[in-house]
Design an enzyme around this catalytic site. Structure first.
Site, PDB file in Angstrom:
ATOM      1  N   SER A 227       0.843  -1.195   0.000  1.00  0.00           N
ATOM      2  CA  SER A 227       0.000   0.000   0.000  1.00  0.00           C
ATOM      3  C   SER A 227       0.884   1.252   0.000  1.00  0.00           C
ATOM      4  O   SER A 227       1.708   1.412  -0.897  1.00  0.00           O
ATOM      5  CB  SER A 227      -0.953  -0.051   1.199  1.00  0.00           C
ATOM      6  N   ASP A 453      -8.768  -4.627  -5.919  1.00  0.00           N
ATOM      7  CA  ASP A 453      -8.298  -3.843  -4.770  1.00  0.00           C
ATOM      8  C   ASP A 453      -9.119  -2.567  -4.603  1.00  0.00           C
ATOM      9  O   ASP A 453      -9.197  -1.755  -5.524  1.00  0.00           O
ATOM     10  CB  ASP A 453      -6.814  -3.490  -4.974  1.00  0.00           C
ATOM     11  N   HIS A 483      -7.308  -5.941  -0.527  1.00  0.00           N
ATOM     12  CA  HIS A 483      -6.190  -4.997  -0.581  1.00  0.00           C
ATOM     13  C   HIS A 483      -4.886  -5.767  -0.458  1.00  0.00           C
ATOM     14  O   HIS A 483      -4.501  -6.200   0.623  1.00  0.00           O
ATOM     15  CB  HIS A 483      -6.340  -3.982   0.559  1.00  0.00           C
TER      16      HIS A 483
END
Length: 514
Positions: A227, A453, A483
């Site tokens: 991320s 995602d 995610h």
């Protein structure tokens, strides 16, 4: 006003540490010293402090080894390396395999920005057991986070009230309240953390990682970023391209977007994930308990949120489930397909007037534990994003953009659009429109995009590959939900990542895993 996750949203692992529980200092050391000459003193890890999320000290590893913690001294201001120092909290699990085959340290950043790596790595350590055969697994609390000179804004009671406020105003009075509360939050951050706020940019954290690499004894940085950790890795590669070793970016931030574009992309991403959740419910069960069709599921969610805007329902303790809290809880549940069952349960309860599960999910998003203590996840998230992002958005600008956001997502559009005002009154100017991750001359970086995602939409992986430059980024696609990809347990993804990190085998660009 409760600020929704900014474009570089917390990685799944960061919030899942708290979710699993819920549902089952800036120093003044200004001595003239060379930080590259320091030696780390590794000791058994203490229990996480409140800013890291609280809880127990990490359990021993499967072979009985204990997690070790240390503090790395870094300059508060990298422009004055011999000035004041702050301490960065580090954690490691030493390599379990043959010492002669040890590659070095593998440094993790799990995202946020604002997530505590010291808390997250041991919570998910078993997922990386194979990588530990040849690496010391290392993570850290970045500057401004957890135990590393944490940004402090509001106290716990103030945060309880703050996260109950209306983040999607419908009239002039509500808009004024939103802007006033945002200004008060930002002023509290300045009052309590003035010294550290100018020095929590991603470029600062990247320089910290290079010092970490040196002190850990590695010629090159071996890295696993998730991320926001992919942006941090990209900035590192830009600053130190020749120092990049074997690196993996998973759940990839689009480095070409400004904060508005990132928020709009998230609106689309979370809507896609909600669409997938609704389709799954009606197709995988004989009788989906929250709707007769995918459209019915989403229509009932929209009605629930509208009703909660005027009439919150009982949540936890004295706190009621508001429209904002419910939206936060729904968003949290879309980070992983494993959480979808909690969303179904939470919606069933909410339709019956019980907001407890959705409130627990919202607490996970906001960094609140069962004792009512908040980590500094939200404070650090805002501080780092606002220090990084140059754009500042006005009330009138957001008003003009609302139709576009609502078109992207009827559920999350307003929530993410109004989140753009979170930096409007910030004390520190933003550094740039978007990060520079060009890294010509870097070793190959494996870049993994997940088609489902919600927080870092799939298209960002291709943009990262292009921005890194020719012969640097190697794209791999995972056709999945949630995610991130590696922690999905998909064997194709894990084989590709393990093959590169452990054996240096670069996957073929364009590889698709499903």
């Amino acid at each position: 006003m409760p600020n929704p996750p900014r474009p570089r949203v917390a990685a799944l692992a960061v919030s899942a540490v708290l979710l699993s529980t819920l549902l089952a200092g800036c120093g003044d050391d200004s001595e003239d010293q060379d930080v590259t000459a320091q030696k780390l003193s590794w000791k058994d890890c203490p229990a996480p402090n409140a800013a890291e999320g609280g809880g127990d000290a990490p359990s021993p590893l499967p072979n009985g080894d204990k997690w070790q913690c240390a503090t790395l001294k870094v300059p508060l201001d990298w422009a004055e390396p011999k000035g004041d120092k702050i301490g960065l909290a580090l954690i490691r699990a030493k390599a379990s395999g043959d010492e002669s085959k040890r590659i070095g340290s593998l440094i993790f950043n799990f995202g946020g920005p604002g997530g505590s790596g010291v808390t997250t790595l041991p919570a998910f350590g078993e997922d990386y057991a194979k990588l530990r055969t040849r690496y010391d697994l290392v993570s850290f609390d970045p500057r401004g986070v957890g135990r590393s000179a944490p940004v402090e804004c509001l106290n716990d009671l103030q945060l309880d009230a703050y996260f109950q406020l209306d983040a999607t105003p419908d009239d002039a009075a509500e808009r004024t309240k939103l802007l006033d509360d945002t200004k008060e939050f930002n002023a509290a951050c300045e009052d309590n953390s003035e010294k550290v706020l100018p020095h929590v940019r991603t470029t600062d954290a990247a320089r910290d990682m290079d010092l970490m690499r040196q002190i850990l004894g590695d010629e090159q940085l071996h890295y696993f970023g998730i991320s926001y950790g992919t942006e941090l890795g990209g900035v590192y590669a830009h600053l130190f391209p020749k120092k990049v070793g074997r690196a993996v970016f998973d759940a990839v931030v689009d480095p070409t977007e400004d904060s508005e574009q990132g928020s709009l992309g998230q609106a689309k991403g979370f809507q896609l994930a909600l669409d997938n959740f609704a389709e799954n419910c009606v197709s995988q069960t004989e009788d989906c308990p929250i709707g007769d069709s995918a459209q019915d599921v989403k229509a009932r969610i929209a009605k629930l949120l509208k009703d909660l805007d005027s009439t919150p329902i009982p949540g936890l303790g004295l706190r009621r489930l508001t429209q904002t809290a419910a939206t936060s809880g729904i968003a949290q549940s879309l980070y992983s397909q494993d959480f979808w069952e909690y969303l179904t349960e939470g919606l069933e309860q909410a339709y019956a007037g019980d907001g407890r599960v959705l409130m627990l999910l919202a607490d996970s998003m906001n960094g609140r534990n069962q004792d009512g203590e908040y980590s500094n996840l939200s404070a650090a998230n805002i501080a780092i994003n606002c220090a990084d992002d140059k754009p500042r958005y006005t009330e009138d600008y957001v008003e003009r953009k609302l139709p576009e956001f609502r078109s992207a997502s009827p559920i999350f559009g307003d929530y993410l659009a109004w989140g753009m005002v979170s930096c409007t009154d910030w004390a520190v100017p933003g550094a740039a429109e978007h990060p520079d991750v060009s890294a010509v001359g870097s070793a190959p970086i494996l870049v993994i995009g997940n088609t489902g995602d919600p927080a870092t939409p799939y298209e960002g992986a291709r943009k990262m590959v292009e921005a890194l430059g020719e012969d640097v980024g190697v794209e791999l696609t995972y056709k999945g939900q949630g995610h991130g990809a590696y922690d999905s347990k998909n064997t194709c993804v894990q084989s590709a990542v393990n093959g590169y990190l452990l054996d240096g085998k670069v996957p073929t660009a364009g590889t698709i895993c499903s």
